[in-house]
Design a protein around this motif. Structure first.
Motif, mmCIF file in Angstrom:
data_model
loop_
_atom_site.group_PDB
_atom_site.id
_atom_site.type_symbol
_atom_site.label_atom_id
_atom_site.label_comp_id
_atom_site.label_asym_id
_atom_site.label_seq_id
_atom_site.Cartn_x
_atom_site.Cartn_y
_atom_site.Cartn_z
ATOM 1 N N UNK A 159 -63.597 8.364 -20.352
ATOM 2 C CA UNK A 159 -62.737 7.440 -19.622
ATOM 3 C C UNK A 159 -61.522 8.156 -19.040
ATOM 4 N N UNK A 160 -60.993 9.140 -19.774
ATOM 5 C CA UNK A 160 -59.821 9.896 -19.318
ATOM 6 C C UNK A 160 -60.191 11.072 -18.430
ATOM 7 N N UNK A 161 -61.484 11.255 -18.146
ATOM 8 C CA UNK A 161 -61.905 12.327 -17.254
ATOM 9 C C UNK A 161 -61.849 13.713 -17.854
ATOM 10 N N UNK A 162 -61.899 13.805 -19.179
ATOM 11 C CA UNK A 162 -61.855 15.124 -19.832
ATOM 12 C C UNK A 162 -63.220 15.800 -19.665
ATOM 13 N N UNK A 163 -63.275 17.038 -19.179
ATOM 14 C CA UNK A 163 -64.556 17.729 -19.014
ATOM 15 C C UNK A 163 -65.321 17.837 -20.331
ATOM 16 N N UNK A 164 -66.651 17.812 -20.249
ATOM 17 C CA UNK A 164 -67.485 17.841 -21.449
ATOM 18 C C UNK A 164 -67.294 19.117 -22.260
ATOM 19 N N UNK A 165 -66.937 20.209 -21.596
ATOM 20 C CA UNK A 165 -66.784 21.491 -22.287
ATOM 21 C C UNK A 165 -65.541 21.538 -23.178
ATOM 22 N N UNK A 166 -64.623 20.612 -22.996
ATOM 23 C CA UNK A 166 -63.377 20.618 -23.762
ATOM 24 C C UNK A 166 -63.639 20.075 -25.162
ATOM 25 N N UNK A 167 -63.298 20.866 -26.176
ATOM 26 C CA UNK A 167 -63.433 20.471 -27.570
ATOM 27 C C UNK A 167 -62.084 20.615 -28.270
ATOM 28 N N UNK A 168 -62.040 20.224 -29.532
ATOM 29 C CA UNK A 168 -60.778 20.309 -30.262
ATOM 30 C C UNK A 168 -60.336 21.756 -30.424
ATOM 31 N N UNK A 169 -59.082 22.015 -30.139
ATOM 32 C CA UNK A 169 -58.438 23.298 -30.398
ATOM 33 C C UNK A 169 -57.060 23.032 -30.991
ATOM 34 N N UNK A 170 -56.703 23.819 -31.988
ATOM 35 C CA UNK A 170 -55.338 23.743 -32.481
ATOM 36 C C UNK A 170 -54.396 24.299 -31.419
ATOM 37 N N UNK A 171 -53.128 24.023 -31.562
ATOM 38 C CA UNK A 171 -52.167 24.559 -30.596
ATOM 39 C C UNK A 171 -52.145 26.096 -30.620
ATOM 40 N N UNK A 172 -52.196 26.757 -31.790
ATOM 41 C CA UNK A 172 -52.302 28.222 -31.766
ATOM 42 C C UNK A 172 -53.568 28.715 -31.064
ATOM 43 N N UNK A 173 -54.684 28.008 -31.207
ATOM 44 C CA UNK A 173 -55.902 28.399 -30.495
ATOM 45 C C UNK A 173 -55.710 28.275 -28.991
ATOM 46 N N UNK A 201 -49.582 31.071 -38.060
ATOM 47 C CA UNK A 201 -51.031 30.991 -37.873
ATOM 48 C C UNK A 201 -51.674 32.374 -37.979
ATOM 49 N N UNK A 202 -52.528 32.612 -38.991
ATOM 50 C CA UNK A 202 -53.124 33.940 -39.155
ATOM 51 C C UNK A 202 -54.072 34.308 -38.026
ATOM 52 N N UNK A 203 -54.745 33.328 -37.414
ATOM 53 C CA UNK A 203 -55.679 33.639 -36.334
ATOM 54 C C UNK A 203 -54.938 34.144 -35.096
ATOM 55 N N UNK A 204 -53.788 33.553 -34.793
ATOM 56 C CA UNK A 204 -52.995 34.020 -33.659
ATOM 57 C C UNK A 204 -52.486 35.430 -33.913
ATOM 58 N N UNK A 205 -52.005 35.681 -35.120
ATOM 59 C CA UNK A 205 -51.552 37.046 -35.439
ATOM 60 C C UNK A 205 -52.716 38.026 -35.366
ATOM 61 N N UNK A 206 -53.882 37.621 -35.869
ATOM 62 C CA UNK A 206 -55.051 38.507 -35.836
ATOM 63 C C UNK A 206 -55.448 38.839 -34.406
ATOM 64 N N UNK A 207 -55.368 37.848 -33.520
ATOM 65 C CA UNK A 207 -55.695 38.112 -32.109
ATOM 66 C C UNK A 207 -54.740 39.159 -31.534
ATOM 67 N N UNK A 208 -53.458 39.024 -31.837
ATOM 68 C CA UNK A 208 -52.484 40.006 -31.348
ATOM 69 C C UNK A 208 -52.782 41.395 -31.910
ATOM 70 N N UNK A 209 -53.195 41.461 -33.166
ATOM 71 C CA UNK A 209 -53.540 42.755 -33.755
ATOM 72 C C UNK A 209 -54.759 43.343 -33.067
ATOM 73 N N UNK A 210 -55.780 42.516 -32.843
ATOM 74 C CA UNK A 210 -57.003 43.002 -32.206
ATOM 75 C C UNK A 210 -56.735 43.511 -30.790
ATOM 76 N N UNK A 211 -55.803 42.861 -30.103
ATOM 77 C CA UNK A 211 -55.483 43.252 -28.726
ATOM 78 C C UNK A 211 -54.328 44.258 -28.656
#
Length: 383
Positions: A159-173, A201-211
């Motif tokens: 109803x809100x026109x959100x594309x089907x590919x959009x799924x739940x993501x946390x704000x850090x994601x 958020x450990x995942x955000x920190x991990x991404x920064x480490x990986x990059x």
């Protein structure tokens, strides 16, 4: 006026690839000019009245019905900001802001924490990304946070026109996704910073480490660390072991009343289960109020081993730039005053506000001034 010519040139250049017909190009230029004008509320009706339109139809059609790509506009804004404000050691800053709304139809709206009021409000949450350098600062990316009450309801999403590919993501994601887009686009930056909502958020920190991204992020007091003897400890306990004489009074940047001075100290730390990238180290940076020693904020830094502490302090101080962008975006440019409810119009309105903010930042950078709290002098009358 030179600014008017610059604005016309900017909107004409950007509108070219966005629209195939002259009518939406002209309406787009009017919308940007209206957002920069001294209009009490930046909704379609008041903007239309200011720009001399008979009604709000043209603006409403541009946001709701016309065919154009808000992500392409976002890319043009990024290129414009980088061309005028870009530096190799620029800083990307993440933060979220909120738009308080009535009802439950506006995409992403839900009872959730609102930083502006410090309590739960019926609002939308906008994770934003600012680019900052010694030349100025402006938004370069954005997201709309969708709570699980939205992503778990397919009918509501459709109803809100959100594309089907959009799924739940946390704000850090969502911030990780924006950082990935900046890396892919080749945005020149040397640092990333954010508040403790992201630093925890450990995942955000991990991404920064990986990059191999250098960062200075605020962290919660209970961030797990490993002590010198291998024992479990916390960030606040590590900070409490420092002697008073190791603190130095330094400014982390200029505010409206001059330098923002705090007492600072730094100590090398080991983060539990999360080593730094090769050639980089973790440092706990402690900021203490000069008037209230009990007012302490902690930062985790991930940077090359040779990085001097004053540089870490300077990056920590850049975090305020996005708060200024959020404030100016709402108070001056209508970032939260839209009357659209669906996914695509939301992205179009917010991204157009980002263009207006970028133009303001670049204009002031060329004048050698910091952005002011008034845009009326910049663009107060329709063409």
């Amino acid at each position: 006026m030179a600014w008017a010519e610059d604005l016309d040139a900017l909107t004409s250049r950007i509108a070219g690839p966005l629209f195939t017909r002259p009518e939406p190009r002209a309406t787009f230029a009017d919308l940007v000019r209206g957002l920069l004008a001294d209009v009490p509320r930046k909704n379609s009706w008041q903007l239309a009245d200011h720009m001399g339109h008979k009604n709000a139809y043209r603006f409403e059609w541009l946001l709701n019905g016309a065919k154009w790509d808000a992500d392409l506009l976002r890319d043009e804004i990024r290129a414009y900001v980088v061309a005028h404000l870009g530096e190799s050691d620029g800083v990307l800053i993440a933060d979220d802001t909120q738009a308080i709304k009535k009802g439950d139809k506006s995409v992403g709206v839900a009872p959730q924490h609102c930083g502006a009021t410090g309590q739960i409000e019926n609002c939308q949450v906008l994770p934003m990304l600012t680019y900052a350098s010694s030349l100025g600062h402006a938004f370069v990316n954005r997201r709309l946070y969708l709570p699980k009450g939205w992503t778990d309801d397919p009918v509501r999403l459709k109803t809100a026109g959100v594309p089907e590919k959009v799924t739940f993501e946390t704000k850090p994601q969502q911030v990780i996704a924006m950082l990935a887009e900046e890396l892919k686009a080749g945005t020149p930056f040397g640092w990333f910073t954010a508040d403790s909502g992201y630093g925890r958020d450990p995942a955000l920190r991990a991404y920064c480490h990986d990059q191999r991204l250098a960062y200075v992020m605020a962290i919660p007091v209970d961030l797990p660390l490993v002590g010198s003897r291998g024992q479990a400890t916390r960030a606040d306990k590590a900070a409490s072991l420092l002697k008073p004489e190791v603190f130095e009074r330094r400014s982390c940047g200029d505010g409206t009343k001059g330098g923002r001075f705090y007492d600072w100290a730094a100590v090398a730390v080991t983060v539990k289960d999360q080593p730094p990238a090769g050639g980089m180290t973790h440092t706990l940076l402690i900021r203490r109020s000069t008037s209230d020693p009990g007012d302490v904020e902690l930062f985790l830094c991930h940077a090359p081993a040779s990085t001097p502490v004053p540089k870490l302090i300077a990056v920590a101080g850049m975090r305020w730039k996005i708060e200024e962008n959020n404030e100016h975006g709402k108070d001056l440019l209508g970032l939260n005053e839209y009357q659209v409810r669906k996914w695509t119009p939301w992205h179009r309105h917010v991204t157009t506000c980002m263009l207006a903010a970028a133009f303001l930042a670049v204009t002031h950078a060329h004048q050698g001034k910091a952005p002011t709290t008034s845009v009326g002098a910049i663009c107060n009358h329709p063409a």
